[in-house]
Design a protein around this motif. Structure first.
Motif, PDB file in Angstrom:
ATOM      1  N   VAL A 224       0.852  -1.187   0.000  1.00  0.00           N
ATOM      2  CA  VAL A 224       0.000   0.000   0.000  1.00  0.00           C
ATOM      3  C   VAL A 224       0.890   1.240   0.000  1.00  0.00           C
ATOM      4  O   VAL A 224       1.901   1.310   0.708  1.00  0.00           O
ATOM      5  N   HIS A 225       0.516   2.219  -0.796  1.00  0.00           N
ATOM      6  CA  HIS A 225       1.307   3.451  -0.911  1.00  0.00           C
ATOM      7  C   HIS A 225       1.273   4.227   0.400  1.00  0.00           C
ATOM      8  O   HIS A 225       0.232   4.291   1.067  1.00  0.00           O
ATOM      9  N   PRO A 226       2.402   4.819   0.810  1.00  0.00           N
ATOM     10  CA  PRO A 226       2.406   5.620   2.045  1.00  0.00           C
ATOM     11  C   PRO A 226       1.354   6.724   2.055  1.00  0.00           C
ATOM     12  O   PRO A 226       0.806   7.059   3.121  1.00  0.00           O
ATOM     13  N   ALA A 227       1.056   7.310   0.891  1.00  0.00           N
ATOM     14  CA  ALA A 227       0.016   8.346   0.842  1.00  0.00           C
ATOM     15  C   ALA A 227      -1.337   7.771   1.218  1.00  0.00           C
ATOM     16  O   ALA A 227      -2.161   8.438   1.864  1.00  0.00           O
ATOM     17  N   ALA A 228      -1.589   6.525   0.846  1.00  0.00           N
ATOM     18  CA  ALA A 228      -2.847   5.883   1.203  1.00  0.00           C
ATOM     19  C   ALA A 228      -2.897   5.591   2.700  1.00  0.00           C
ATOM     20  O   ALA A 228      -3.966   5.624   3.318  1.00  0.00           O
ATOM     21  N   LEU A 229      -1.740   5.313   3.308  1.00  0.00           N
ATOM     22  CA  LEU A 229      -1.708   5.086   4.751  1.00  0.00           C
ATOM     23  C   LEU A 229      -2.047   6.360   5.514  1.00  0.00           C
ATOM     24  O   LEU A 229      -2.641   6.297   6.606  1.00  0.00           O
ATOM     25  N   LEU A 230      -1.679   7.508   4.963  1.00  0.00           N
ATOM     26  CA  LEU A 230      -2.040   8.777   5.600  1.00  0.00           C
ATOM     27  C   LEU A 230      -3.552   8.989   5.577  1.00  0.00           C
ATOM     28  O   LEU A 230      -4.124   9.556   6.510  1.00  0.00           O
ATOM     29  N   ARG A 231      -4.190   8.523   4.503  1.00  0.00           N
ATOM     30  CA  ARG A 231      -5.643   8.676   4.395  1.00  0.00           C
ATOM     31  C   ARG A 231      -6.381   7.580   5.159  1.00  0.00           C
ATOM     32  O   ARG A 231      -7.512   7.774   5.596  1.00  0.00           O
ATOM     33  N   ASN A 232      -5.747   6.426   5.294  1.00  0.00           N
ATOM     34  CA  ASN A 232      -6.393   5.281   5.931  1.00  0.00           C
ATOM     35  C   ASN A 232      -5.428   4.627   6.919  1.00  0.00           C
ATOM     36  O   ASN A 232      -4.798   3.610   6.616  1.00  0.00           O
ATOM     37  N   PRO A 233      -5.291   5.190   8.118  1.00  0.00           N
ATOM     38  CA  PRO A 233      -4.336   4.647   9.098  1.00  0.00           C
ATOM     39  C   PRO A 233      -4.610   3.200   9.477  1.00  0.00           C
ATOM     40  O   PRO A 233      -3.697   2.496   9.926  1.00  0.00           O
ATOM     41  N   ALA A 234      -5.840   2.719   9.278  1.00  0.00           N
ATOM     42  CA  ALA A 234      -6.157   1.340   9.636  1.00  0.00           C
ATOM     43  C   ALA A 234      -5.347   0.342   8.814  1.00  0.00           C
ATOM     44  O   ALA A 234      -5.178  -0.812   9.234  1.00  0.00           O
ATOM     45  N   ALA A 235      -4.841   0.765   7.635  1.00  0.00           N
ATOM     46  CA  ALA A 235      -4.067  -0.138   6.778  1.00  0.00           C
ATOM     47  C   ALA A 235      -2.612  -0.271   7.223  1.00  0.00           C
ATOM     48  O   ALA A 235      -1.850  -1.040   6.626  1.00  0.00           O
ATOM     49  N   LYS A 236      -2.225   0.445   8.292  1.00  0.00           N
ATOM     50  CA  LYS A 236      -0.829   0.382   8.750  1.00  0.00           C
ATOM     51  C   LYS A 236      -0.470  -1.009   9.274  1.00  0.00           C
ATOM     52  O   LYS A 236       0.691  -1.415   9.218  1.00  0.00           O
ATOM     53  N   ARG A 237      -1.438  -1.736   9.750  1.00  0.00           N
ATOM     54  CA  ARG A 237      -1.160  -3.085  10.251  1.00  0.00           C
ATOM     55  C   ARG A 237      -0.656  -3.968   9.122  1.00  0.00           C
ATOM     56  O   ARG A 237       0.333  -4.697   9.284  1.00  0.00           O
ATOM     57  N   GLU A 238      -1.351  -3.923   7.975  1.00  0.00           N
ATOM     58  CA  GLU A 238      -0.910  -4.707   6.824  1.00  0.00           C
ATOM     59  C   GLU A 238       0.445  -4.216   6.313  1.00  0.00           C
ATOM     60  O   GLU A 238       1.297  -5.011   5.901  1.00  0.00           O
ATOM     61  N   ALA A 239       0.646  -2.893   6.350  1.00  0.00           N
ATOM     62  CA  ALA A 239       1.922  -2.340   5.884  1.00  0.00           C
ATOM     63  C   ALA A 239       3.073  -2.816   6.767  1.00  0.00           C
ATOM     64  O   ALA A 239       4.168  -3.119   6.272  1.00  0.00           O
ATOM     65  N   TRP A 240       2.849  -2.901   8.070  1.00  0.00           N
ATOM     66  CA  TRP A 240       3.892  -3.386   8.974  1.00  0.00           C
ATOM     67  C   TRP A 240       4.215  -4.849   8.689  1.00  0.00           C
ATOM     68  O   TRP A 240       5.396  -5.245   8.672  1.00  0.00           O
ATOM     69  N   ALA A 241       3.202  -5.657   8.428  1.00  0.00           N
ATOM     70  CA  ALA A 241       3.440  -7.057   8.069  1.00  0.00           C
ATOM     71  C   ALA A 241       4.259  -7.153   6.787  1.00  0.00           C
ATOM     72  O   ALA A 241       5.157  -8.008   6.676  1.00  0.00           O
ATOM     73  N   ASP A 242       3.983  -6.286   5.828  1.00  0.00           N
ATOM     74  CA  ASP A 242       4.730  -6.306   4.568  1.00  0.00           C
ATOM     75  C   ASP A 242       6.171  -5.864   4.775  1.00  0.00           C
ATOM     76  O   ASP A 242       7.097  -6.397   4.144  1.00  0.00           O
ATOM     77  N   LEU A 243       6.385  -4.900   5.661  1.00  0.00           N
ATOM     78  CA  LEU A 243       7.750  -4.461   5.965  1.00  0.00           C
ATOM     79  C   LEU A 243       8.554  -5.584   6.610  1.00  0.00           C
ATOM     80  O   LEU A 243       9.737  -5.775   6.288  1.00  0.00           O
ATOM     81  N   LEU A 244       7.953  -6.322   7.498  1.00  0.00           N
ATOM     82  CA  LEU A 244       8.631  -7.454   8.111  1.00  0.00           C
ATOM     83  C   LEU A 244       8.950  -8.529   7.072  1.00  0.00           C
ATOM     84  O   LEU A 244      10.008  -9.168   7.130  1.00  0.00           O
ATOM     85  N   SER A 245       8.039  -8.724   6.107  1.00  0.00           N
ATOM     86  CA  SER A 245       8.292  -9.675   5.031  1.00  0.00           C
ATOM     87  C   SER A 245       9.465  -9.227   4.169  1.00  0.00           C
ATOM     88  O   SER A 245      10.295 -10.038   3.749  1.00  0.00           O
ATOM     89  N   LEU A 246       9.537  -7.924   3.904  1.00  0.00           N
ATOM     90  CA  LEU A 246      10.652  -7.361   3.145  1.00  0.00           C
ATOM     91  C   LEU A 246      11.964  -7.555   3.896  1.00  0.00           C
ATOM     92  O   LEU A 246      12.985  -7.957   3.304  1.00  0.00           O
ATOM     93  N   GLN A 247      11.956  -7.282   5.183  1.00  0.00           N
ATOM     94  CA  GLN A 247      13.155  -7.455   6.001  1.00  0.00           C
ATOM     95  C   GLN A 247      13.631  -8.895   5.989  1.00  0.00           C
ATOM     96  O   GLN A 247      14.840  -9.176   5.845  1.00  0.00           O
ATOM     97  N   ALA A 248      12.683  -9.837   6.113  1.00  0.00           N
ATOM     98  CA  ALA A 248      13.049 -11.253   6.102  1.00  0.00           C
ATOM     99  C   ALA A 248      13.603 -11.678   4.753  1.00  0.00           C
ATOM    100  O   ALA A 248      14.550 -12.478   4.677  1.00  0.00           O
ATOM    101  N   LYS A 249      13.023 -11.158   3.691  1.00  0.00           N
ATOM    102  CA  LYS A 249      13.505 -11.495   2.338  1.00  0.00           C
ATOM    103  C   LYS A 249      14.928 -11.055   2.136  1.00  0.00           C
ATOM    104  O   LYS A 249      15.754 -11.803   1.560  1.00  0.00           O
ATOM    105  N   LEU A 250      15.267  -9.868   2.598  1.00  0.00           N
ATOM    106  CA  LEU A 250      16.627  -9.361   2.452  1.00  0.00           C
ATOM    107  C   LEU A 250      17.596 -10.150   3.335  1.00  0.00           C
ATOM    108  O   LEU A 250      18.748 -10.406   2.956  1.00  0.00           O
ATOM    109  N   ARG A 251      17.144 -10.529   4.505  1.00  0.00           N
ATOM    110  CA  ARG A 251      18.009 -11.269   5.421  1.00  0.00           C
ATOM    111  C   ARG A 251      18.267 -12.679   4.924  1.00  0.00           C
ATOM    112  O   ARG A 251      19.394 -13.187   4.990  1.00  0.00           O
ATOM    113  N   ASP A 252      17.234 -13.327   4.404  1.00  0.00           N
ATOM    114  CA  ASP A 252      17.365 -14.723   3.987  1.00  0.00           C
ATOM    115  C   ASP A 252      17.861 -14.873   2.555  1.00  0.00           C
ATOM    116  O   ASP A 252      18.173 -15.981   2.115  1.00  0.00           O
TER     117      ASP A 252
END
Length: 253
Positions: A224-252
């Motif tokens: 989700v685009h950061p601009a959309a997170l500003l309009r819809n803070p409820a989507a931050k939970r999914e964005a955090w899960a995606d960030l953790l997935s990105l971190q794991a992908k880079l680590r592994d």
């Protein structure tokens, strides 16, 4: 046959004309069903200036493909894009929004269309949207000053921030694909619907987000685009899960 004098003949001729006769018939019989020995030749049109045929319009996608392919470095690609005059968007934009961050970084983020603040700054992800992105990256120990490279699928702002047109996306796609090839990221993050439309030919970011796939031969993660997170803070939970997935992908890897 009775003989007629001049006056009688003239009166009979006038009478026939009055009846509607339009053609005099000679004494020799005429076979009107006879086929001529050779068809009459068509008249040669008079020579003169011929109407100009409209010139075939060049294919902007083909021109973009050639221009992008000719770039051997990211700077050459920037120059090629600046010189590309077949996209009307550049006429109404203040600046071309090309990139920010570290070229060659392991993560390349592709946004959608420059907004007003990006148009003014000539850089992607500035203002409140950029601040949101920087906080998201910092949460997984990343940043545009160290290990992230940023760009958009369109380098120019659209009038009144309208959605990009299919021909505009198609015209800029060769530059985007060449940009990815030259930047050589390990992972690609696609922010929003229009970046997914450009590289995956799919939309509906809420269905696509969080699922790893491939684009331009690089592992990519729609988010989700950061601009959309500003309009819809409820989507931050999914964005955090995606960030953790990105971190794991880079680590592994």
């Amino acid at each position: 046959m009775e003989s007629f004098d001049y006056h009688q003949a003239a009166e009979m001729l006038a009478w026939q004309v009055e009846l509607g006769a339009t053609e005099a018939i000679c004494d020799a019989p005429v076979n009107r069903y006879e086929v001529p020995a050779s068809p009459p030749k068509a008249k040669t049109p008079a020579k003169g200036p011929q109407p100009l045929r409209p010139e075939a319009k060049p294919d902007p996608v083909a021109l973009a493909t050639r221009a992008a392919a000719g770039a051997k470095t990211i700077e050459e690609l920037r120059t090629a894009l600046q010189r590309f005059e077949h996209c009307e968007l550049h006429k109404g934009a203040r600046n071309m929004v090309f990139s920010d961050g570290v070229p060659g970084a392991p993560v390349m983020i592709l946004g959608e269309v420059p907004d007003r603040e990006e148009d003014r700054a000539g850089k992607p992800f500035v203002g409140r949207t950029g601040q949101m992105l920087d906080r998201m990256l910092a949460a997984i120990d990343m940043g545009r000053d160290r290990n992230v490279y940023l760009s958009n699928i369109l380098p120019w702002r659209t009038p009144q921030n309208r959605d990009p047109q299919p021909d505009e996306i198609a015209m800029m796609r060769p530059f985007v694909q060449r940009h990815i090839a030259l930047a050589k990221p390990k992972v690609l993050v696609l922010f929003g619907n229009w970046s997914c439309q450009s590289l995956l030919e799919k939309r509906s970011i809420m269905r696509l987000r969080g699922t790893w796939t491939k684009a331009a031969d690089v592992a990519c993660l729609p988010m989700v685009h950061p601009a959309a997170l500003l309009r819809n803070p409820a989507a931050k939970r999914e964005a955090w899960a995606d960030l953790l997935s990105l971190q794991a992908k880079l680590r592994d890897g």
